[in-house]
Motif scaffolding. Structure first.
Motif, PDB file in Angstrom:
ATOM      1  N   GLN A 182       0.832  -1.204   0.000  1.00  0.00           N
ATOM      2  CA  GLN A 182       0.000   0.000   0.000  1.00  0.00           C
ATOM      3  C   GLN A 182       0.866   1.252   0.000  1.00  0.00           C
ATOM      4  OE1 GLN A 182      -2.660   0.254   3.331  1.00  0.00           O
ATOM      5  NE2 GLN A 182      -3.588   2.139   2.619  1.00  0.00           N
ATOM      6  N   MET A 183       2.012   1.221   0.709  1.00  0.00           N
ATOM      7  CA  MET A 183       2.906   2.367   0.749  1.00  0.00           C
ATOM      8  C   MET A 183       3.444   2.678  -0.644  1.00  0.00           C
ATOM      9  SD  MET A 183       6.441   2.979   2.839  1.00  0.00           S
ATOM     10  CE  MET A 183       7.347   1.811   1.850  1.00  0.00           C
ATOM     11  N   ILE A 184       3.839   1.644  -1.381  1.00  0.00           N
ATOM     12  CA  ILE A 184       4.376   1.856  -2.734  1.00  0.00           C
ATOM     13  C   ILE A 184       3.303   2.466  -3.637  1.00  0.00           C
ATOM     14  CG2 ILE A 184       5.260   0.708  -4.801  1.00  0.00           C
ATOM     15  CD1 ILE A 184       7.248   0.896  -2.490  1.00  0.00           C
ATOM     16  N   TYR A 185       2.109   1.910  -3.607  1.00  0.00           N
ATOM     17  CA  TYR A 185       1.047   2.433  -4.458  1.00  0.00           C
ATOM     18  C   TYR A 185       0.630   3.838  -4.033  1.00  0.00           C
ATOM     19  CZ  TYR A 185       0.894  -2.172  -6.524  1.00  0.00           C
ATOM     20  OH  TYR A 185       1.234  -3.330  -7.187  1.00  0.00           O
ATOM     21  N   SER A 186       0.737   4.139  -2.758  1.00  0.00           N
ATOM     22  CA  SER A 186       0.447   5.487  -2.271  1.00  0.00           C
ATOM     23  C   SER A 186       1.475   6.482  -2.814  1.00  0.00           C
ATOM     24  CB  SER A 186       0.454   5.485  -0.742  1.00  0.00           C
ATOM     25  OG  SER A 186       0.278   6.777  -0.243  1.00  0.00           O
ATOM     26  N   LEU A 187       2.743   6.083  -2.829  1.00  0.00           N
ATOM     27  CA  LEU A 187       3.800   6.945  -3.382  1.00  0.00           C
ATOM     28  C   LEU A 187       3.578   7.194  -4.872  1.00  0.00           C
ATOM     29  CD1 LEU A 187       6.939   5.391  -1.671  1.00  0.00           C
ATOM     30  CD2 LEU A 187       6.024   7.664  -1.267  1.00  0.00           C
ATOM     31  N   VAL A 188       3.246   6.139  -5.608  1.00  0.00           N
ATOM     32  CA  VAL A 188       3.014   6.267  -7.053  1.00  0.00           C
ATOM     33  C   VAL A 188       1.811   7.168  -7.311  1.00  0.00           C
ATOM     34  CG1 VAL A 188       2.356   5.026  -9.151  1.00  0.00           C
ATOM     35  CG2 VAL A 188       4.109   4.093  -7.642  1.00  0.00           C
ATOM     36  N   CYS A 189       0.761   6.983  -6.544  1.00  0.00           N
ATOM     37  CA  CYS A 189      -0.445   7.802  -6.708  1.00  0.00           C
ATOM     38  C   CYS A 189      -0.131   9.275  -6.447  1.00  0.00           C
ATOM     39  CB  CYS A 189      -1.531   7.306  -5.767  1.00  0.00           C
ATOM     40  SG  CYS A 189      -3.075   8.206  -5.911  1.00  0.00           S
ATOM     41  N   ALA A 190       0.611   9.552  -5.370  1.00  0.00           N
ATOM     42  CA  ALA A 190       0.979  10.941  -5.058  1.00  0.00           C
ATOM     43  C   ALA A 190       1.849  11.527  -6.164  1.00  0.00           C
ATOM     44  CB  ALA A 190       1.698  11.013  -3.715  1.00  0.00           C
ATOM     45  N   PHE A 191       2.818  10.740  -6.647  1.00  0.00           N
ATOM     46  CA  PHE A 191       3.678  11.237  -7.724  1.00  0.00           C
ATOM     47  C   PHE A 191       2.850  11.550  -8.964  1.00  0.00           C
ATOM     48  CE2 PHE A 191       6.188  10.866 -11.531  1.00  0.00           C
ATOM     49  CZ  PHE A 191       7.299  11.628 -11.229  1.00  0.00           C
ATOM     50  N   ASN A 192       1.998  10.617  -9.373  1.00  0.00           N
ATOM     51  CA  ASN A 192       1.213  10.813 -10.590  1.00  0.00           C
ATOM     52  C   ASN A 192       0.240  11.981 -10.459  1.00  0.00           C
ATOM     53  OD1 ASN A 192       2.541   8.742 -11.861  1.00  0.00           O
ATOM     54  ND2 ASN A 192       0.918   7.260 -11.592  1.00  0.00           N
TER      55      ASN A 192
END
Length: 132
Positions: free
Chosen positions: A88-98
């Motif tokens: 979830q942390m990785i996908y949260s980082l990707v979502c914030a970046f995008n």
């Protein structure tokens, strides 16, 4: 003659592969001297990982991380061994970046390189760090 992977027992080896058009290459590293149970998940706060963003920094083609990128999937999978919170942390980082990279124009990246003020990039950096 290439050695088979069975013959490589105990020795690290590397194999190269590519897609049908030979535009994407893959390096697989095998270390048969270690048990699969000895692999610890990465601590992403202590290790840098370079991920390539796609796009042109325009409204039509903003910068984004492709969630299907094999390197990104590998990082997510390694964090998944810590349970759903790691993935979830990785996908949260990707979502914030995008989400916030859409605000960064390509010209501002040159400002970052030259050490000039880059307000949209600063927002991107702050928001991604906050999502970690």
């Amino acid at each position: 003659a290439a050695e088979s992977l069975k013959d490589m027992e105990g020795k690290p080896s590397m194999k190269f592969g590519c897609d049908e058009s030979a535009t994407t290459g893959y390096l697989d590293i095998f270390d048969f001297g270690r048990s699969a149970l000895d692999w610890a998940p990465r601590n992403l706060k202590e290790e840098e990982q370079l991920l390539l963003a796609q796009g042109a920094g325009t409204w039509a083609r903003p910068y984004e991380l492709n969630i299907a990128d094999p390197l990104l999937l590998g990082v997510a999978q390694s964090q998944g061994s810590q349970g759903p919170i790691g993935t979830q942390m990785i996908y949260s980082l990707v979502c914030a970046f995008n989400l916030f990279s859409r605000l960064v124009p390509s010209a501002e990246l040159l400002d970052v390189l030259w050490g000039d003020e880059a307000p949209a990039f600063a927002v991107l950096q702050r928001e991604v760090e906050l999502s970690a």
